[in-house]
Enzyme design. Structure first.
Site, mmCIF file in Angstrom:
data_model
loop_
_atom_site.group_PDB
_atom_site.id
_atom_site.type_symbol
_atom_site.label_atom_id
_atom_site.label_comp_id
_atom_site.label_asym_id
_atom_site.label_seq_id
_atom_site.Cartn_x
_atom_site.Cartn_y
_atom_site.Cartn_z
ATOM 1 N N TYR A 73 0.843 -1.203 0.000
ATOM 2 C CA TYR A 73 0.000 0.000 0.000
ATOM 3 C C TYR A 73 0.876 1.249 0.000
ATOM 4 O O TYR A 73 0.583 2.235 -0.679
ATOM 5 C CB TYR A 73 -0.907 0.007 1.229
ATOM 6 C CG TYR A 73 -1.941 1.106 1.185
ATOM 7 C CD1 TYR A 73 -3.211 0.863 0.664
ATOM 8 C CD2 TYR A 73 -1.652 2.396 1.639
ATOM 9 C CE1 TYR A 73 -4.160 1.869 0.594
ATOM 10 C CE2 TYR A 73 -2.593 3.409 1.576
ATOM 11 C CZ TYR A 73 -3.841 3.147 1.054
ATOM 12 O OH TYR A 73 -4.777 4.148 0.985
ATOM 13 N N PHE A 125 -7.403 19.439 -24.948
ATOM 14 C CA PHE A 125 -8.161 18.214 -25.204
ATOM 15 C C PHE A 125 -9.469 18.303 -24.401
ATOM 16 O O PHE A 125 -9.525 19.025 -23.405
ATOM 17 C CB PHE A 125 -7.324 16.987 -24.800
ATOM 18 C CG PHE A 125 -8.066 15.707 -24.977
ATOM 19 C CD1 PHE A 125 -8.357 15.233 -26.243
ATOM 20 C CD2 PHE A 125 -8.516 14.983 -23.881
ATOM 21 C CE1 PHE A 125 -9.079 14.062 -26.408
ATOM 22 C CE2 PHE A 125 -9.237 13.804 -24.044
ATOM 23 C CZ PHE A 125 -9.521 13.345 -25.308
ATOM 24 N N ASP A 126 -10.537 17.573 -24.820
ATOM 25 C CA ASP A 126 -11.872 17.665 -24.170
ATOM 26 C C ASP A 126 -11.815 17.618 -22.644
ATOM 27 O O ASP A 126 -12.431 18.424 -21.973
ATOM 28 C CB ASP A 126 -12.820 16.497 -24.487
ATOM 29 C CG ASP A 126 -12.764 15.951 -25.864
ATOM 30 O OD1 ASP A 126 -11.785 16.197 -26.575
ATOM 31 O OD2 ASP A 126 -13.716 15.257 -26.228
ATOM 32 N N ASP A 216 0.949 19.220 -21.636
ATOM 33 C CA ASP A 216 0.068 18.048 -21.675
ATOM 34 C C ASP A 216 0.824 17.024 -22.504
ATOM 35 O O ASP A 216 0.910 17.117 -23.727
ATOM 36 C CB ASP A 216 -1.283 18.411 -22.295
ATOM 37 C CG ASP A 216 -2.190 17.184 -22.427
ATOM 38 O OD1 ASP A 216 -1.680 16.046 -22.362
ATOM 39 O OD2 ASP A 216 -3.407 17.370 -22.606
ATOM 40 N N ALA A 218 0.718 13.722 -23.249
ATOM 41 C CA ALA A 218 0.209 12.406 -23.670
ATOM 42 C C ALA A 218 1.058 11.787 -24.792
ATOM 43 O O ALA A 218 1.362 10.607 -24.774
ATOM 44 C CB ALA A 218 -1.244 12.528 -24.114
ATOM 45 N N LYS A 259 -1.019 6.526 -23.764
ATOM 46 C CA LYS A 259 -0.636 6.737 -25.169
ATOM 47 C C LYS A 259 0.842 6.363 -25.347
ATOM 48 O O LYS A 259 1.179 5.192 -25.450
ATOM 49 C CB LYS A 259 -0.889 8.191 -25.581
ATOM 50 C CG LYS A 259 -2.369 8.508 -25.803
ATOM 51 C CD LYS A 259 -3.045 9.000 -24.585
ATOM 52 C CE LYS A 259 -4.455 9.504 -24.878
ATOM 53 N NZ LYS A 259 -5.212 9.725 -23.637
ATOM 54 N N HIS A 451 -21.583 13.252 -27.699
ATOM 55 C CA HIS A 451 -21.212 12.273 -28.722
ATOM 56 C C HIS A 451 -20.994 10.876 -28.166
ATOM 57 O O HIS A 451 -21.085 9.899 -28.885
ATOM 58 C CB HIS A 451 -19.982 12.744 -29.502
ATOM 59 C CG HIS A 451 -18.791 13.070 -28.644
ATOM 60 N ND1 HIS A 451 -18.753 14.154 -27.797
ATOM 61 C CD2 HIS A 451 -17.610 12.438 -28.486
ATOM 62 C CE1 HIS A 451 -17.591 14.178 -27.168
ATOM 63 N NE2 HIS A 451 -16.876 13.152 -27.567
HETATM 64 N N1 F0G Z 1 -4.704 15.039 -23.012
HETATM 65 C C1 F0G Z 1 -4.712 14.609 -24.279
HETATM 66 C C2 F0G Z 1 -3.942 15.369 -25.317
HETATM 67 C C3 F0G Z 1 -5.442 13.463 -24.644
HETATM 68 O O1 F0G Z 1 -5.441 13.063 -25.920
HETATM 69 C C4 F0G Z 1 -6.165 12.757 -23.639
HETATM 70 C C5 F0G Z 1 -6.951 11.578 -23.970
HETATM 71 C C6 F0G Z 1 -6.113 13.244 -22.318
HETATM 72 C C7 F0G Z 1 -5.381 14.393 -22.038
HETATM 73 C C8 F0G Z 1 -6.850 12.580 -21.195
HETATM 74 O O2 F0G Z 1 -6.223 11.393 -20.839
HETATM 75 O O3 F0G Z 1 -7.903 9.601 -21.308
HETATM 76 O O4 F0G Z 1 -5.903 9.191 -19.844
HETATM 77 O O5 F0G Z 1 -7.769 10.598 -19.051
HETATM 78 N N2 F0G Z 1 -7.220 11.242 -25.153
HETATM 79 C C9 F0G Z 1 -7.903 10.029 -25.608
HETATM 80 C C10 F0G Z 1 -8.179 10.102 -27.089
HETATM 81 C C11 F0G Z 1 -9.075 9.604 -24.789
HETATM 82 O O6 F0G Z 1 -8.912 9.223 -27.591
HETATM 83 O O7 F0G Z 1 -7.661 10.974 -27.771
HETATM 84 P P1 F0G Z 1 -6.995 10.140 -20.234
#
Ligand code: F0G
Length: 460
Positions: A73, A125-126, A216, A218, A259, A451
């Site tokens: 833990y 990103f969203d 960011d 990823a 990613k 979506h």
């Molecule tokens: N930032 C970027 C640039 C991303 O592409 C994503 C996720 C996230 C943050 C959030 O990360 O999913 O680990 O919580 N992108 C995926 C996509 C879901 O399909 O492009 P997460």
């Protein structure tokens, strides 16, 4: 010119059976799913390109790491191994694991901004946008203009518009802009890279106005590979040296490790040297994610991530990875199929507006192409266009996106050249009957992030 496929720098030791349903069955399944890609069952998909996130194949070393994972833990050895790897690669003192990218955003952003304040990014990103807004602040995008034109072949279409950035800071007030976020690569613009020069210049502006600068991260490894290929002065540097330099310009990073770090679940927060901020992050991690030495992950996840961080920056792997995109893009070039060009790092973003000029934005060309790809060859993709953008929160009107893409996001180390050829063949077949394809309308939608859940039907 034919682009040669870069052979896989691995061989296959374990396989997963996939099956292709008949065309009649696929038509039935997609109608049952109300034409929503997220409502399809995975087993009814032949080639799954919905996302490159968490869909990657781990190596034998990573699977061996799963067995070695320390499930203590507190203070497990896998945690220390992960922190050491991340410190080595990014050069940051403080590293906090979390369960995925949006968890890193949730932990960090609430500490940095709030009501009446702003975050500016080359493109949020969203989920990044959602966490900025959940903190009470507003998210503003500031990408270079060439990103909006799929036909312009610029080397770094993911860049921040530096002139506009400074204008925005002065417009909203340097004391109100609390964070500048550089998304590498720029996912929403088509996996487009950002140059070292642009990151350095952004960092200089942040220093000038005393604003924190966050990466960011990823797809930081794919971004570094593009820098090595395209930015003068970097051709002889190693991927690791490029990454070190890129991260040296920022104060912190959030990362979805699903990613470029080639795992199925995981995320990281990195803080360069602000011990006070790290202390606050630890507190929020404990309440949102779990104790600091596991951050919402199992010991086995920490262990495989520590290994994946190194595999993801291996140049032979990256050459194959980006080569796969370039091969697919080369086949589309030959067939006259337009996409966000040059091709990005994690997928091909096909220009559905160019494929279906007769389908208006509010009948969702990107979604129409996604549905055709499923019907044609059992390929699952997603819309990155007006369908994903949704409605204006104030007027309820459908928003008109700058582009209408269908994203073929390619999972890492999963599909072969034959699969890539099936993707190209399917797009070519659809292009030949493009004028018979109809648009869609929404029959039900939830108020936010529609979506993922909406129901659609073909326009008569
Ligand atoms: N930032 C970027 C640039 C991303 O592409 C994503 C996720 C996230 C943050 C959030 O990360 O999913 O680990 O919580 N992108 C995926 C996509 C879901 O399909 O492009 P997460």
């Amino acid at each position: 010119m034919d682009i040669r496929y870069v052979p896989e720098p691995f061989r296959i030791k374990m396989v997963e059976t996939i099956k292709m349903l008949s065309r009649e069955e696929r038509e039935m399944k997609i109608a049952e799913a109300k034409y929503n890609m997220f409502s399809l069952k995975g087993e009814d998909v032949y080639i799954d390109l919905l996302t490159d996130s968490g869909t990657n194949a781990m190596s034998q070393e990573q699977w061996a790491g799963v067995m070695r994972g320390d499930e203590a833990y507190a203070g497990g050895t896998s945690y220390f191994k992960l922190v050491e790897a991340a410190q080595d690669i990014f050069g940051y003192e403080y590293i906090q694991p979390v369960h995925q990218g949006r968890a890193a955003e949730k932990v960090l952003f609430g500490l940095l901004m709030g009501e009446g304040q702003y975050s500016i990014s080359n493109m949020h990103f969203d989920t990044t946008r959602a966490h900025v807004e959940l903190s009470g602040a507003r998210a503003i995008d500031c990408v270079v203009a060439e990103a909006a034109d799929p036909t312009v072949r610029a080397p770094f279409k993911g860049n921040m518009d530096i002139v506009k950035l400074e204008e925005l800071i002065n417009k909203y007030g340097p004391d109100k802009v609390k964070l500048v976020i550089m998304t590498i690569t720029n996912n929403s613009a088509g996996g487009q890279p950002v140059s070292v020069q642009n990151i350095r210049e952004t960092s200089e502006i942040c220093k000038k106005y005393n604003i924190k600068f966050c990466i960011d991260a990823a797809r930081y490894a794919e971004n570094a590979y593009f820098i090595k290929q395209r930015e003068p002065g970097y051709e002889n540097k190693s991927i690791k040296e490029i990454i070190k330099e890129v991260f040296s310009y920022a104060d912190m990073f959030t990362m979805s490790a699903k990613k470029d770090s080639i795992v199925n679940m995981g995320g990281l927060i990195g803080i360069k040297n602000d011990g006070k901020l790290f202390q606050l992050c630890k507190g929020r991690t404990i309440s949102f994610e779990g104790f600091t030495t596991y951050g919402g992950l199992s010991g086995r996840d920490l262990e495989s991530l520590a290994i994946g961080l190194y595999e993801g920056i291996d140049e032979n792997y990256l050459r194959y990875r980006i080569g796969q995109m370039e091969y697919l893009a080369g086949r589309l070039d030959k067939a006259g199929i337009a996409y966000q060009s040059p091709v990005g790092g994690h997928g091909v973003f096909v220009d559905a507006k160019a494929m279906f000029p007769h389908i208006p934005y509010n009948e969702f060309p990107g979604q129409a192409l996604a549905i055709e790809l499923y019907k044609e060859a059992g390929i699952r993709t997603c819309d990155i266009g007006s369908y994903m953008l949704g409605n204006d929160p104030d007027t309820g009107e459908q928003l008109h996106a700058d582009f209408e893409f269908t994203r073929l996001a390619i999972p890492r180390r999963v599909y072969t050249q034959a699969h890539i050829d099936i993707m190209a063949d399917a797009l070519i077949a659809i292009k030949e009957r493009a004028n018979t394809v109809k648009g869609y309308r929404i029959t039900w939608e939830p108020p936010i992030l529609r979506h993922f859940q909406a129901s659609l039907e073909p326009v008569k």
